[in-house]
Scaffold this motif. Structure first.
Motif, PDB file in Angstrom:
ATOM      1  N   UNK A   1      12.461  25.531  -3.863  1.00  0.00           N
ATOM      2  CA  UNK A   1      11.855  26.827  -3.619  1.00  0.00           C
ATOM      3  C   UNK A   1      12.946  27.888  -3.554  1.00  0.00           C
ATOM      4  N   UNK A   2      12.771  28.965  -4.308  1.00  0.00           N
ATOM      5  CA  UNK A   2      13.732  30.061  -4.312  1.00  0.00           C
ATOM      6  C   UNK A   2      13.605  30.894  -3.051  1.00  0.00           C
ATOM      7  N   UNK A   3      14.666  31.630  -2.742  1.00  0.00           N
ATOM      8  CA  UNK A   3      14.671  32.519  -1.585  1.00  0.00           C
ATOM      9  C   UNK A   3      13.658  33.637  -1.700  1.00  0.00           C
ATOM     10  N   UNK A   4      13.203  33.917  -2.884  1.00  0.00           N
ATOM     11  CA  UNK A   4      12.357  35.083  -3.091  1.00  0.00           C
ATOM     12  C   UNK A   4      10.988  34.737  -3.664  1.00  0.00           C
ATOM     13  N   UNK A   5      10.488  33.528  -3.393  1.00  0.00           N
ATOM     14  CA  UNK A   5       9.180  33.139  -3.899  1.00  0.00           C
ATOM     15  C   UNK A   5       8.078  34.083  -3.432  1.00  0.00           C
ATOM     16  N   UNK A   6       8.264  34.716  -2.270  1.00  0.00           N
ATOM     17  CA  UNK A   6       7.240  35.619  -1.767  1.00  0.00           C
ATOM     18  C   UNK A   6       7.105  36.874  -2.622  1.00  0.00           C
ATOM     19  N   UNK A  13      -0.425  46.036  -3.677  1.00  0.00           N
ATOM     20  CA  UNK A  13       0.536  46.946  -3.043  1.00  0.00           C
ATOM     21  C   UNK A  13       0.972  46.500  -1.649  1.00  0.00           C
ATOM     22  N   UNK A  14       0.069  46.097  -0.728  1.00  0.00           N
ATOM     23  CA  UNK A  14       0.549  45.694   0.606  1.00  0.00           C
ATOM     24  C   UNK A  14       1.478  44.481   0.563  1.00  0.00           C
ATOM     25  N   UNK A  15       1.166  43.515  -0.282  1.00  0.00           N
ATOM     26  CA  UNK A  15       2.007  42.327  -0.390  1.00  0.00           C
ATOM     27  C   UNK A  15       3.372  42.693  -0.981  1.00  0.00           C
ATOM     28  N   UNK A  16       3.388  43.560  -1.966  1.00  0.00           N
ATOM     29  CA  UNK A  16       4.644  43.982  -2.585  1.00  0.00           C
ATOM     30  C   UNK A  16       5.494  44.750  -1.579  1.00  0.00           C
ATOM     31  N   UNK A  17       4.856  45.634  -0.822  1.00  0.00           N
ATOM     32  CA  UNK A  17       5.578  46.419   0.188  1.00  0.00           C
ATOM     33  C   UNK A  17       6.186  45.512   1.257  1.00  0.00           C
ATOM     34  N   UNK A  18       5.415  44.525   1.711  1.00  0.00           N
ATOM     35  CA  UNK A  18       5.897  43.580   2.723  1.00  0.00           C
ATOM     36  C   UNK A  18       7.054  42.750   2.184  1.00  0.00           C
ATOM     37  N   UNK A  19       6.915  42.264   0.957  1.00  0.00           N
ATOM     38  CA  UNK A  19       7.974  41.446   0.356  1.00  0.00           C
ATOM     39  C   UNK A  19       9.279  42.230   0.225  1.00  0.00           C
ATOM     40  N   UNK A  20       9.187  43.486  -0.192  1.00  0.00           N
ATOM     41  CA  UNK A  20      10.390  44.307  -0.328  1.00  0.00           C
ATOM     42  C   UNK A  20      10.992  44.643   1.030  1.00  0.00           C
ATOM     43  N   UNK A  22      10.875  42.736   3.657  1.00  0.00           N
ATOM     44  CA  UNK A  22      11.546  41.507   4.087  1.00  0.00           C
ATOM     45  C   UNK A  22      12.864  41.318   3.344  1.00  0.00           C
ATOM     46  N   UNK A  23      12.863  41.597   2.061  1.00  0.00           N
ATOM     47  CA  UNK A  23      14.100  41.509   1.282  1.00  0.00           C
ATOM     48  C   UNK A  23      15.137  42.471   1.838  1.00  0.00           C
TER      49      UNK A  23
END
Length: 105
Positions: A1-6, A13-20, A22-23
């Motif tokens: 599993x990669x570090x950025x699978x999320x 949009x909400x999932x993308x905003x949360x993922x960024x 966290x990054x």
């Protein structure tokens, strides 16, 4: 599993905003030297110009997908987020992407 699978498949949009967000929390800050800030600003301008939609907006989903592509490409070349320096190209690019999060729609 990669570090950025999320980041993969962040089609909303909400999932993308949360993922960024966290990054952003995982990135090396890099210091406050004017030349470092300028480098991130230059990367941010390039990313923004490349990803604007026809209405001149910066879609957060497009921004997250681009971050995913940067991570994938860098990792294929042996780069690792947790082992990188603040001024390496992938880190600068990712810092710029995260800096753009506030202006993304």
């Amino acid at each position: 599993m990669d570090d950025h699978d999320d980041l993969r498949g962040s089609v909303r949009e909400p999932a993308a905003r949360t993922a960024l967000a966290e990054l952003a929390g995982r990135l090396t800050t890099g210091g406050d030297h004017p030349w470092q800030v300028a480098l991130v600003d230059q990367h941010a301008a390039e990313v923004r110009d490349a990803l604007l939609d026809a209405a001149g907006r910066l879609p957060v989903v497009r921004l997250a997908a681009y971050a995913d592509g940067v991570l994938d490409s860098a990792e294929r070349r042996g780069w690792r987020l947790d082992e990188s320096g603040a001024t390496e190209w992938p880190m600068l690019r990712l810092r710029a992407i995260c800096a753009l999060l506030a202006s993304a729609v």
